[in-house]
Design an enzyme around this catalytic site. Structure first.
Site, mmCIF file in Angstrom:
data_model
loop_
_atom_site.group_PDB
_atom_site.id
_atom_site.type_symbol
_atom_site.label_atom_id
_atom_site.label_comp_id
_atom_site.label_asym_id
_atom_site.label_seq_id
_atom_site.Cartn_x
_atom_site.Cartn_y
_atom_site.Cartn_z
ATOM 1 N N GLU A 166 -9.220 31.036 21.498
ATOM 2 C CA GLU A 166 -8.784 31.183 20.113
ATOM 3 C C GLU A 166 -7.268 31.051 20.008
ATOM 4 O OE1 GLU A 166 -9.210 35.012 18.184
ATOM 5 O OE2 GLU A 166 -8.371 34.216 16.312
ATOM 6 N N ASP A 198 3.776 43.853 26.116
ATOM 7 C CA ASP A 198 4.784 43.548 25.110
ATOM 8 C C ASP A 198 5.816 44.673 25.139
ATOM 9 O OD1 ASP A 198 4.573 42.976 21.477
ATOM 10 O OD2 ASP A 198 6.276 43.147 22.841
ATOM 11 N N ASP A 244 9.129 45.968 23.438
ATOM 12 C CA ASP A 244 9.854 45.742 22.194
ATOM 13 C C ASP A 244 11.045 46.689 22.126
ATOM 14 O OD1 ASP A 244 10.656 45.761 19.510
ATOM 15 O OD2 ASP A 244 8.647 45.194 18.857
#
Lengths: 500, 428
Positions: free
Chosen positions: B46, B111, B113
Site C-alpha cells: 500500500e 520515528d 521526532d
C-alpha cells in the site's frame, strides 16, 4: 504410593493413567469419555468461578504477592481443582481437563471472549507452573516435548556478568549450576518488553527459573490456535439442544456494560459540559477537558479517550463535531483544516468512516494498561500516570480534604488505581460509600448523575464484573450490590457466581 | 553550499520535474520488490498520497515500476507514504470479502521526532531545530542502531532524515518484516527508557541490576552529554533550568552549593559527586532524561501503519527525505540536505558533454532512455550522494536475497533429484 497406583490402573486403564499423571497439562488432547449432563454443567460452572477468581485476585493483589497465593490456593482447594500434586488428585485432574475443554466451547466465539479466556487460563497456568518443584518443571518440559536450546557451558561463562545484570534474582552460582536457554527473541516477548532478559544477535538468554515465560508463550499460541479451530466446529455443537442454552449462558454472564449503546442520546447540551466536568467527570476526563480548554488542542490519544467518553455520555455526532471544532478553531487550527484533518477522525469514532466500527468508550483497564502518555499527552489515568506530587497538588486545587488526599495516595501507592478514583468519587460527592465498583469512566459519570439527580433516571445497568473490550476489566472489590443485580438478571445460573 | 530559497508555492511546478527526472524509481522499485523472493510483494504494497489541497488517498498500489512512475507523474503527490504489504492488491481491497483483506508484512519502523524533546531542549521548540539540538538525533541514531543490530540481530537498517525535525529508521530484514504487532510493540518498549507525560517529573528511573542495554546506551550519551547538555543547552546555567533538573531529584544541599558556584561544569561535577549511596543513579537518570531517544511506540507497533517514504519531499521545508550515511553521521548537517528547488535548479544548469550522448542513445527504447537520462540527471545534483547511500544499502540486502533464492531453488533441486533417484529405482 504403589497401592493407589495399582488401584488406579485396575479402574481406568493405562491410557488415562498416563494422561493424568501430571498435575499440570497443556490441554493438547481433548477428553474422550462420556459424561453426564450434570457433570458437564457443574464442571463448567466451577471452572468459570475459578477463572473469575483468578481475574479478580490478579487485579486487587499483585500476581506474585503472598495474598495472591493464599487466595488462589484457597479457591482452588475449595473448588476441588488439582493443586500442588497430592495423592488423590486423579478426579481433580480429570475435572480440570474436561472443564477446560467445555469452556473452550463457550469462549471461542468472539475475539473478546477468546482474549478473556486465554488471559485467565494463562494466569492460572503460570500460577500452577510456578508452584511446581524445579525437577517437576523439567519433567513437564520433557513430557511435553518442549525442547528449548540450552547454552553451552563455555558461552555461559563468557556471558555470566551480562546474564546476571539482565535477569532479576540470578546469581553467579545459579548461572553455573542450572541451564540457561537460548530462544529467538520473538518467543520471549514478555521478557523482552520489560527488558528482563539478555539479548544478543536476536536471541534471548533465559535462565531456568524464568522458563515459565517461554512456556506461557507456547501455551498462549497453542490455545489461541485451538480456539480458532473450535470456533469453526462450533455450529455442530450448538445444534445440540441440550448444550446450547448452557454454553450461551456461560459466555453471556461475563459480558458487561460496555457503553457502546448510547443511552441519553442528545440529553446533554454542549453548554453543560464545563459544569459537568467539575461535578460528574472522573479525574482523567476532567483533566483532558481542562487541557483541551486551555490548549485548544489534544493529541490523538487524548482525543480518542475523551471523544469516546463524550460519545458514551450521550453526545451526538453533530454535537461532537461542533464541540471539537469550536475548541480547535480557537487554537492554531482554522475551520478548513479542522474539517479536513480532524472531522474525519471524529466521524470515525462514531463509526461513520472506514470499516465503520462503532468504537466503544475505554474502560478503566484499557486506560490504565494501554498507551501510556508521553510528552505532550494528557490522556491516561491520573492515578496511574501522574507523579504523586502533582496529583496531590491537583487534588488540593480541587478542594479535596488533606485526609482524603492521603487516603487516595495510599491507594495509588498500592497500585489500586480504580479504588483511588472511587475514593475521589466518594470525597467529591460527599458519600461514605460509592455503592458501586468502578471500572469504567462512563460508569463514574452515570453513577454521579444518578446521585446528583437524586434517583434512578438512568436505566439499570447489567452486572459489571466484565468488559467486552480489548482488556476486559475486573471488579477491584466485589460488592454486594453487583451480586444482587447479576442474580436478578441472569436467573438460576448465577447462584453459582455469588461473590462471598 | 547554498540551498536555493524554497517557496512552497513553487511545489506545483517543481514536483512534476522531480518525479520525471530525479526521483530514483529503479532503486525504489528494487528495494520494495525485495529481490522477488516473495510473489506479488510489490504489487500488494500500500502507498498513500497526499495531493494538492490536502487531498489524501489511501490504498494505492501498482503492478510494475512503470505503472508506479506513470501514476506518480500523473498525480504529482505532495507527500508519499509507504504502508504494509497486504494479502491482496490494496487498490482492489473493496472487492475482497470483508475480513479477508489483511496487512501481512511491513518493515519495522521507528520515528524520532524532535518535538518529543521539547521539555528538555531550550534552544528550540516545536518544529524548529538547530545544530545544537541536532545532537539529540545523533545520539538517538547511535543508540538505536547498535541495539537493533547487536541485541536484536537485524542487519538491514535504513536511516532517513524526515525533512524537518526528525529521523526515521526502516528495518528491512526478512525477520523484521514478518514481526507481529505484539513483537513490534515489545521491541519498541525494550528500547524505551523515558516514560511519562506532562505530569511526570522524573521520567527515567534506574534500579539495580542495570541491564547491559542501558549501560551501552549510557556510554553513548556520556560521550555527548557535557558538550550538548552542560555547554550548548546550558541546563545548569539559569535558575529556571537548574530548578527543573533538580526537581527531578530533589537535593537540597545542591541548591545551597549552586547559590555560590555559577560555573555549569563545576555544578555538574558537584551533582555527580554528591551521589554517595549505592543504588542511586541520579546523574545517569538526568543524562538519560535529557538525551535518551524518545520513540513513539504507536508508530512502531502497527503492521499497517503508514510512514513517510524515503525520497519524499517535505512540503513545508522543501527538503528531500534522504538516507543518512552512518559512517558520516558526525558531519551530517540537516541544513545542508538539498531542497527540491536546489536540485531542480542544478538540473537546469547546462553541461556540454551530454548533448552529444543524447543523439547516440536516441535509438534505445523510451523507458531505458528515460532511466539512463534520469541516472545522469540526479548525478548532476546534490541528490547524488544520497542515492549512493541508498545503493549501498540495496547492495547489502541483495546479497541476502540471493541467499534466499538459492535456498528456494536448492529445495526444488533436492526434491527433483530425489524424484529421479526414486524413478530409477522403480524401473530397475
Amino acid at each position: 504410593m504403589q497401592d493407589s497406583k495399582k488401584k488406579r490402573k485396575k479402574l481406568i486403564g493405562n491410557f488415562q493413567n498416563d494422561l493424568y499423571d501430571q498435575c499440570l497439562q497443556f490441554y493438547g488432547q481433548p477428553p474422550l469419555e462420556n459424561i453426564s449432563l450434570t457433570e458437564f454443567e457443574t464442571f463448567a460452572v466451577e471452572r468459570l468461578k475459578l477463572l473469575k477468581t483468578v481475574e479478580n485476585v490478579g487485579v486487587s493483589c499483585g500476581k506474585s504477592s503472598e495474598q495472591y497465593t493464599k487466595k488462589l490456593d484457597a479457591e482452588i482447594s475449595s473448588l476441588n481443582f488439582p493443586h500442588r500434586g497430592g495423592i488423590s488428585e486423579y478426579e481433580k485432574r480429570r475435572k480440570d481437563h474436561i472443564s477446560h475443554f467445555i469452556l473452550r466451547l463457550a469462549y471461542c466465539q468472539t475475539e473478546d471472549l477468546r482474549r478473556w479466556f486465554i488471559q485467565q487460563e494463562m494466569d492460572l497456568f503460570r500460577y500452577r507452573f510456578n508452584c511446581l518443584h524445579s525437577k517437576h518443571k523439567t519433567d513437564f518440559l520433557h513430557k511435553n516435548n518442549l525442547k528449548y536450546e540450552t547454552v553451552s557451558a563455555e558461552e555461559k561463562k563468557n556471558l555470566k556478568d551480562k546474564l546476571i545484570a539482565s535477569s532479576y534474582g540470578l546469581s553467579g552460582t545459579k548461572v553455573e549450576e542450572h541451564d540457561v536457554y537460548k530462544v529467538p527473541f520473538q518467543d520471549a516477548l514478555d521478557l523482552v518488553r520489560t527488558r528482563k532478559v539478555y539479548l544478543l544477535a536476536g536471541n534471548a538468554y533465559i535462565p531456568h527459573h524464568e522458563i515459565v515465560t517461554i512456556v506461557l508463550n507456547d501455551f498462549r499460541t497453542r490455545l489461541s490456535k485451538a480456539l480458532a479451530m473450535t470456533a469453526r466446529s462450533l455450529p455442530a455443537v450448538q445444534s445440540d439442544e441440550r448444550l446450547q442454552p448452557l454454553l450461551s449462558h456461560l459466555s453471556h454472564a461475563y459480558v458487561g456494560q460496555d457503553y457502546s449503546i448510547q443511552k441519553n442520546i442528545g440529553k446533554i447540551s454542549l453548554e453543560q459540559i464545563d459544569a459537568l466536568s467539575g461535578k460528574s467527570f472522573p479525574l482523567c476526563m476532567r483533566h483532558l477537558h481542562k487541557a483541551l480548554r486551555e490548549n485548544h488542542h489534544l493529541r490523538h490519544g487524548g482525543r480518542m479517550q475523551y471523544g469516546l467518553f463524550l460519545k458514551g455520555i450521550g453526545l451526538t455526532l453533530e454535537q461532537a463535531l461542533q464541540f471539537w471544532r469550536s475548541e480547535f478553531v480557537k487554537g492554531k487550527v482554522d475551520a478548513d483544516k479542522f474539517d479536513k484533518a480532524y472531522a474525519y477522525s471524529v466521524r470515525h469514532m462514531f463509526g461513520k468512516e472506514g470499516k465503520r466500527t462503532d468504537y466503544t468508550p475505554y474502560s478503566c483497564m484499557k486506560v490504565i494498561l494501554s498507551n501510556p502518555p508521553s510528552q505532550g499527552d494528557y490522556h491516561g489515568c491520573p492515578f496511574r500516570h501522574s507523579d504523586p506530587e502533582l496529583l496531590k497538588q491537583k487534588l488540593q486545587n480541587y478542594k479535596v480534604s488533606p485526609s482524603g488526599i492521603n487516603q487516595i495516595l495510599e491507594l495509588v501507592k498500592g497500585m489500586h488505581y480504580q479504588l483511588a478514583c472511587q475514593k475521589y468519587f466518594e470525597l467529591t460527592h460527599n458519600v461514605e460509600d460509592a455503592g458501586f465498583s468502578l471500572n469504567h469512566p462512563n460508569q463514574y459519570f452515570t453513577e454521579s448523575q444518578k446521585l446528583l439527580n437524586g434517583g434512578r433516571d438512568i436505566k439499570k445497568e447489567v452486572d459489571m464484573s466484565q468488559r467486552s473490550q480489548e482488556n476486559p476489566a475486573s471488579v477491584t472489590h466485589p460488592s454486594q450490590a453487583n451480586s444482587k443485580q447479576a442474580h436478578e438478571e441472569m436467573g438460576d445460573l448465577d447462584s453459582f457466581f455469588q461473590d462471598e | 553550499m547554498p540551498t536555493s530559497d524554497y517557496d512552497p508555492a513553487c511545489l506545483p511546478d517543481l514536483l512534476p520535474l522531480y518525479y520525471r527526472r530525479l526521483f530514483p524509481f529503479s532503486q525504489y522499485y528494487r528495494w520494495l520488490s525485495y529481490g522477488g523472493v516473495s510473489k506479488n510483494y510489490f504489487q500488494n504494497r500500500e502507498f498513500s498520497f497526499t495531493l494538492k489541497d490536502d487531498i489524501y488517498v489511501r490504498y494505492q498500489s501498482f503492478t510494475t515500476q512503470n505503472e508506479l512512475e506513470k501514476e506518480m507523474q500523473k498525480m504529482v503527490p505532495y507527500k508519499v507514504d509507504i504502508g504494509a504489504v497486504y494479502s491482496h492488491r490494496p487498490s482492489q481491497h473493496n472487492a475482497v470479502k470483508s475480513g479477508a483483506f489483511q496487512a501481512l508484512e511491513k518493515e519495522l519502523v521507528f520515528d524520532i521526532d524532535m518535538t518529543d524533546y521539547d521539555d528538555v531542549r531550550r534552544c528550540c521548540s516545536a518544529a524548529d531545530i538547530c545544530s545544537k539540538c541536532w545532537t539529540l538525533m545523533i545520539i538517538a541514531i547511535r543508540i538505536l542502531d547498535r541495539a537493533l543490530r547487536e541485541d536484536f540481530g537485524f542487519h538491514h537498517l535504513l536511516w532517513v532524515y524526515s525533512g524537518r525535525r526528525g529521523v526515521h529508521c526502516w528495518v528491512c530484514d526478512d525477520a523484521a518484516r514478518k514481526l507481529s504487532v505484539a513483537a513490534r510493540s515489545a521491541v519498541a518498549e525494550y528500547l524505551s527508557l523515558v516514560k511519562g507525560g506532562e505530569e511526570t517529573l522524573r521520567k527515567v528511573v534506574l534500579s539495580d541490576p542495570i541491564h547491559p542495554f542501558i549501560n551501552h546506551s549510557l556510554s553513548v550519551v556520556e560521550r555527548y552529554f557535557q558538550q550538548y547538555a552542560i555547554v550548548d543547552q546550558d541546563i545548569l546555567g539559569s535558575k529556571e533550568s537548574v530548578d527543573k533538573v533538580l526537581t527531578t531529584h530533589i537535593k537540597k544541599d545542591l541548591t545551597i552549593y549552586y547559590q555560590d558556584e555559577k560555573n555549569p561544569m563545576k555544578r555538574w561535577d558537584r551533582l555527580c559527586s554528591s551521589i554517595k549511596k549505592g543504588g542511586q543513579y541520579f546523574d545517569k537518570e538526568i543524562m538519560l532524561q535529557y538525551c535518551y531517544p524518545r520513540l513513539d511506540v504507536n508508530v512502531s507497533k502497527g503492521v499497517n501503519h503508514l510512514l513517510k517514504s524515503p525520497f519524499s519531499v517535505h512540503p513545508k521545508t522543501g527538503r528531500i527525505s534522504v538516507p543518512i550515511d552512518l559512517k558520516e553521521l558526525n558531519t551530517f548537517d540537516p541544513f545542508e540536505v538539498p531542497t527540491i528547488s536546489l536540485i531542480c535548479e542544478e538540473l537546469e544548469r547546462p553541461t556540454a558533454d551530454e548533448a552529444e550522448e543524447d543523439d547516440v542513445k536516441d535509438k534505445e527504447n523510451e523507458q531505458e532512455a528515460g532511466e539512463r537520462r534520469r541516472i545522469r540527471d540526479y548525478k548532476r545534483t546534490s541528490l547524488a550522494k544520497y542515492v549512493k547511500v541508498f545503493d549501498r544499502f540495496l547492495e547489502a540486502m541483495a546479497r541476502s536475497w540471493k541467499g534466499e533464492m538459492l535456498k528456494k531453488s536448492g529445495e526444488l533441486e533436492t526434491s527433483f533429484s530425489v524424484f529421479l533417484t526414486f524413478m530409477s529405482f522403480t524401473y530397475t
